[in-house]
Design a protein around this motif. Structure first.
Motif, mmCIF file in Angstrom:
data_model
loop_
_atom_site.group_PDB
_atom_site.id
_atom_site.type_symbol
_atom_site.label_atom_id
_atom_site.label_comp_id
_atom_site.label_asym_id
_atom_site.label_seq_id
_atom_site.Cartn_x
_atom_site.Cartn_y
_atom_site.Cartn_z
ATOM 1 N N LEU A 1 0.845 -1.210 0.000
ATOM 2 C CA LEU A 1 0.000 0.000 0.000
ATOM 3 C C LEU A 1 0.878 1.257 0.000
ATOM 4 N N LEU A 2 1.901 1.242 0.839
ATOM 5 C CA LEU A 2 2.767 2.429 0.956
ATOM 6 C C LEU A 2 3.577 2.684 -0.318
ATOM 7 N N GLU B 1 0.463 8.771 0.898
ATOM 8 C CA GLU B 1 1.539 9.467 1.615
ATOM 9 C C GLU B 1 1.529 9.006 3.079
ATOM 10 N N LEU B 2 2.677 8.557 3.540
ATOM 11 C CA LEU B 2 2.747 8.107 4.941
ATOM 12 C C LEU B 2 2.882 9.312 5.864
ATOM 13 N N HIS C 1 0.260 0.103 13.094
ATOM 14 C CA HIS C 1 -0.626 1.247 12.844
ATOM 15 C C HIS C 1 0.039 2.217 11.868
ATOM 16 N N LEU C 2 -0.703 2.584 10.840
ATOM 17 C CA LEU C 2 -0.217 3.600 9.906
ATOM 18 C C LEU C 2 -1.259 4.700 9.824
ATOM 19 N N VAL C 3 -0.801 5.926 9.663
ATOM 20 C CA VAL C 3 -1.718 6.971 9.216
ATOM 21 C C VAL C 3 -1.218 7.382 7.842
ATOM 22 N N VAL C 4 -2.107 7.255 6.847
ATOM 23 C CA VAL C 4 -1.728 7.662 5.497
ATOM 24 C C VAL C 4 -2.666 8.761 5.030
ATOM 25 N N MET D 1 -6.525 16.055 0.362
ATOM 26 C CA MET D 1 -5.783 14.942 0.928
ATOM 27 C C MET D 1 -6.393 14.647 2.301
ATOM 28 N N VAL D 2 -6.783 13.400 2.515
ATOM 29 C CA VAL D 2 -7.526 13.049 3.742
ATOM 30 C C VAL D 2 -6.770 11.953 4.504
#
Ligand code: 0O2
Length: 233
Positions: free
Chosen positions: A122-123, A129-130, A149-152, A164-165
């Motif tokens: 995915l990244l 955008e990470l 846990h990622l916030v993208v 961009m959300v």
């Protein structure tokens, strides 16, 4: 998933300090709901496509299931206050900048090693955008909780603008997902307070499940006669 499910008159009493009209409040809430629900859909489709392609190439689907949720307005306000954001309902721009888990997706994978594979795929996509990463897979939380846990940030194209959300993703194994749901429920039922004895037992259970995850992974490689079949991704 419908995005128009909050109604300003119903939540007005929960956010009495909102300075605008009911229509403006409804608009603001609809805007947040549309953006974050759209971002969830975008990321879910990306994950689904990756899983389908994986299946085509390797006859194996790393993702067991995906769940998503949009934080309720009450929960967003509660977190914003905890974060020290002043008058959050009248400062939604600040709230949206600071609260990164308004949109949340849980990706439950079959094996622990799939967490890295799927998050990596995915990244690698150029429109993703990470923003933040918290890796509790090798460094579990005090409770025993293990997840990645990622916030993208993902682009959402609306009629006349691109936004961009941020979306929070939790990658977990099936075993850890089962543990986390039960632990969360027990904590919630007990209003966050569990005796040290129970906390210790839950932690032991998490460790046992992690060992089971590792053993299952070994079994998988034995069956596939391949030590690291998917490590190229
Ligand atoms: P929900 O509804 O599940 O999303 P932050 O959110 O960054 O301010 P924190 O705790 O540093 O706060 O974030 P972190 O570590 O990324 O954890 C956030 C989410 O991970 C939690 O969301 C849980 O879903 C999950 N989580 C973290 N630790 C534990 C744990 O010990 N047990 C269980 N069962 N889940 C955990 P929320 O906030 O609970 O809400």
């Amino acid at each position: 998933m419908s995005f128009r499910y909050y109604y300003a008159d119903k939540i007005r009493e929960k956010v009495p300090h909102y300075k605008g009209t009911d229509e403006e409040l409804q608009d603001a809430i609809d805007d947040v709901s549309l953006l974050y629900n759209s971002a969830i859909k975008e990321v879910e489709v990306k994950l689904q496509i990756l899983s389908d392609d994986f299946d085509k190439k390797h006859s194996y689907m790393p993702i067991h299931h995906i769940q998503s949720r949009l934080k309720t307005i009450e929960s967003i306000m509660e977190k914003a206050e905890r974060y020290g954001i002043e008058d959050p309902i009248n400062n939604l721009d600040v709230v949206r900048r600071e609260i990164l888990d308004i949109a949340g997706i849980r990706v439950v994978c079959n094996y622990e090693e799939d967490l890295q594979t799927m998050s990596g795929l995915l990244l690698a996509q150029e429109d993703i955008e990470l923003i933040k990463i918290k890796d509790y897979t090798n460094n579990p939380k005090e409770s025993g909780y293990r997840s990645l846990h990622l916030v993208v940030s993902v682009p959402v194209y609306l009629v006349n603008r691109k936004k961009m959300v941020p979306v929070e993703l939790q990658f977990r194994s099936i075993a850890m997902d089962a543990w986390a749901s039960l632990e969360h429920e027990l904590r919630y039922k007990n209003k966050g307070e569990l005796s040290q004895d129970i906390v210790d037992t839950l932690k032991e259970c998490a460790e046992t499940l992690h060992k089971v995850d590792e053993r299952l992974s070994k079994v998988r490689h034995q069956v596939l006669h391949d030590e690291n079949k998917y490590s190229n991704y």
